[in-house]
Design a protein around this motif. Sequence first.
Motif, PDB file in Angstrom:
ATOM      1  N   LEU A 176       0.829  -1.205   0.000  1.00 39.93           N
ATOM      2  CA  LEU A 176       0.000   0.000   0.000  1.00 39.93           C
ATOM      3  C   LEU A 176       0.863   1.256   0.000  1.00 39.93           C
ATOM      4  CD1 LEU A 176      -2.713   1.417   0.154  1.00 39.93           C
ATOM      5  CD2 LEU A 176      -2.671   1.136   2.648  1.00 39.93           C
ATOM      6  N   GLN A 177       1.930   1.259   0.774  1.00 37.61           N
ATOM      7  CA  GLN A 177       2.838   2.410   0.808  1.00 37.61           C
ATOM      8  C   GLN A 177       3.513   2.610  -0.547  1.00 37.61           C
ATOM      9  OE1 GLN A 177       5.170   1.086   4.151  1.00 37.61           O
ATOM     10  NE2 GLN A 177       4.115   2.428   5.604  1.00 37.61           N
ATOM     11  N   ALA A 178       3.870   1.513  -1.205  1.00 40.65           N
ATOM     12  CA  ALA A 178       4.479   1.607  -2.532  1.00 40.65           C
ATOM     13  C   ALA A 178       3.515   2.217  -3.538  1.00 40.65           C
ATOM     14  CB  ALA A 178       4.928   0.226  -3.005  1.00 40.65           C
ATOM     15  N   ILE A 179       2.244   1.828  -3.446  1.00 38.09           N
ATOM     16  CA  ILE A 179       1.226   2.378  -4.340  1.00 38.09           C
ATOM     17  C   ILE A 179       1.004   3.863  -4.062  1.00 38.09           C
ATOM     18  CG2 ILE A 179      -1.241   2.304  -4.895  1.00 38.09           C
ATOM     19  CD1 ILE A 179      -1.092  -0.748  -4.458  1.00 38.09           C
ATOM     20  N   LEU A 213      14.838   2.750  -0.116  1.00 40.95           N
ATOM     21  CA  LEU A 213      13.870   3.838  -0.250  1.00 40.95           C
ATOM     22  C   LEU A 213      14.400   4.906  -1.201  1.00 40.95           C
ATOM     23  CD1 LEU A 213      11.248   5.260   0.538  1.00 40.95           C
ATOM     24  CD2 LEU A 213      12.450   6.259   2.495  1.00 40.95           C
ATOM     25  N   LYS A 214      15.679   5.225  -1.081  1.00 42.27           N
ATOM     26  CA  LYS A 214      16.275   6.228  -1.963  1.00 42.27           C
ATOM     27  C   LYS A 214      16.253   5.738  -3.407  1.00 42.27           C
ATOM     28  CE  LYS A 214      19.287   7.899   1.746  1.00 42.27           C
ATOM     29  NZ  LYS A 214      20.688   7.991   2.238  1.00 42.27           N
ATOM     30  N   SER A 215      16.563   4.467  -3.623  1.00 40.86           N
ATOM     31  CA  SER A 215      16.508   3.897  -4.972  1.00 40.86           C
ATOM     32  C   SER A 215      15.076   3.854  -5.487  1.00 40.86           C
ATOM     33  CB  SER A 215      17.093   2.481  -4.983  1.00 40.86           C
ATOM     34  OG  SER A 215      18.490   2.513  -4.797  1.00 40.86           O
ATOM     35  N   PHE A 216      14.139   3.529  -4.603  1.00 38.63           N
ATOM     36  CA  PHE A 216      12.722   3.473  -4.975  1.00 38.63           C
ATOM     37  C   PHE A 216      12.266   4.831  -5.512  1.00 38.63           C
ATOM     38  CE2 PHE A 216       8.213   3.943  -4.044  1.00 38.63           C
ATOM     39  CZ  PHE A 216       7.675   2.739  -4.457  1.00 38.63           C
ATOM     40  N   ILE A 217      12.633   5.914  -4.817  1.00 40.62           N
ATOM     41  CA  ILE A 217      12.248   7.257  -5.228  1.00 40.62           C
ATOM     42  C   ILE A 217      12.802   7.590  -6.615  1.00 40.62           C
ATOM     43  CG2 ILE A 217      12.616   9.715  -4.720  1.00 40.62           C
ATOM     44  CD1 ILE A 217      12.400   9.004  -1.747  1.00 40.62           C
ATOM     45  N   ILE A 218      14.008   7.112  -6.906  1.00 43.63           N
ATOM     46  CA  ILE A 218      14.628   7.373  -8.206  1.00 43.63           C
ATOM     47  C   ILE A 218      14.025   6.491  -9.294  1.00 43.63           C
ATOM     48  CG2 ILE A 218      16.777   7.211  -9.530  1.00 43.63           C
ATOM     49  CD1 ILE A 218      18.270   7.898  -6.898  1.00 43.63           C
ATOM     50  N   ILE A 219      13.898   5.199  -9.028  1.00 43.40           N
ATOM     51  CA  ILE A 219      13.545   4.233 -10.063  1.00 43.40           C
ATOM     52  C   ILE A 219      12.089   4.320 -10.507  1.00 43.40           C
ATOM     53  CG2 ILE A 219      13.329   1.753 -10.523  1.00 43.40           C
ATOM     54  CD1 ILE A 219      15.895   1.362  -8.849  1.00 43.40           C
ATOM     55  N   ILE A 220      11.163   4.633  -9.600  1.00 40.94           N
ATOM     56  CA  ILE A 220       9.754   4.664 -10.010  1.00 40.94           C
ATOM     57  C   ILE A 220       9.461   5.823 -10.963  1.00 40.94           C
ATOM     58  CG2 ILE A 220       8.916   3.465  -7.967  1.00 40.94           C
ATOM     59  CD1 ILE A 220       7.899   6.182  -6.908  1.00 40.94           C
ATOM     60  N   ARG A 221      10.399   6.747 -11.091  1.00 40.61           N
ATOM     61  CA  ARG A 221      10.223   7.817 -12.069  1.00 40.61           C
ATOM     62  C   ARG A 221      10.182   7.264 -13.490  1.00 40.61           C
ATOM     63  NH1 ARG A 221      14.411  12.330  -9.569  1.00 40.61           N
ATOM     64  NH2 ARG A 221      13.047  12.973  -7.854  1.00 40.61           N
ATOM     65  N   PHE A 222      10.716   6.060 -13.653  1.00 38.87           N
ATOM     66  CA  PHE A 222      10.676   5.412 -14.964  1.00 38.87           C
ATOM     67  C   PHE A 222       9.230   5.253 -15.425  1.00 38.87           C
ATOM     68  CE2 PHE A 222      10.996   1.706 -17.827  1.00 38.87           C
ATOM     69  CZ  PHE A 222      11.993   2.158 -18.673  1.00 38.87           C
TER      70      PHE A 222
END
Length: 257
Positions: A4-7, A42-51
């Motif tokens: 849910l947090q990822a969404i 978390l830092k990678s998540f913030i960068i990668i989901i921009r894809f």
Amino acid sequence: MTWLQAILLGALEGFTEFLPISSTAHLTLASRLLNLAETDFLKSFIIIIRFGAMLAVVYLYRATLFRNLAINQKVLTAFLPTAIIGFALYKLIKSFLISNVNIALWAMLIGGVILIIFELWYKSRESSQAKSLENISSRDSVLIGLAQALAVIPGVSRSAATVVAGLALGLSRQTIVEFSFLLAVPTMLAATLYDFYKNFATFSLNQFDLLLLGFVTAFIFALISVRFLLNYIQKNNFTAFGVYRIIVALIFLLLLK
């Protein structure tokens, strides 16, 4: 991080990425509100989901991206300053800047003030002869790219920096907004691939699932955001976004004292 947090973070990324309010700052603040630990993932998540947000632009502007070589050359020219600065400062961005709430809030506050002042200045100088996408020069592209590079500082907003630079250079509001969309493609692609290359070996299977959820949600909400912004600029300037930035920054600065 839960599904849910990822969404939620994916939706926030997708909707804020192309608005002049800083998606990085919003994701950093949301992570704090969700009590997420400031991990490397978390830092990678913030960068990668921009894809996901980037693919929304590819989908909406596929005709321009795949058929107009001249515009693509201008986009790549604008991308070069960001690429050089981004790669040179990658370690600083990842280890210090991307999760720094204080920097993000002050950048949001100052950026909001600058956006309002700029719109007041620009109102008296706006020309009906503004440049179109086809008339953007190589010099314009480089200067817009340098402005975009300021967004390595969380809270600056890649969208706001490029829009202000483009308007100051004589581009129409629609032109610079669309050019900013297109410039996001190589910028986000490079950032995503580089961070994924550097860190994918450390991700667990569960974390890959979280990245996929964030990516898909960001794609969906970016489609909504792009269409919203294109409709919004037909009758409005960016002053409201400047006010919003100031209000959010002040609220969080007071809450986090």
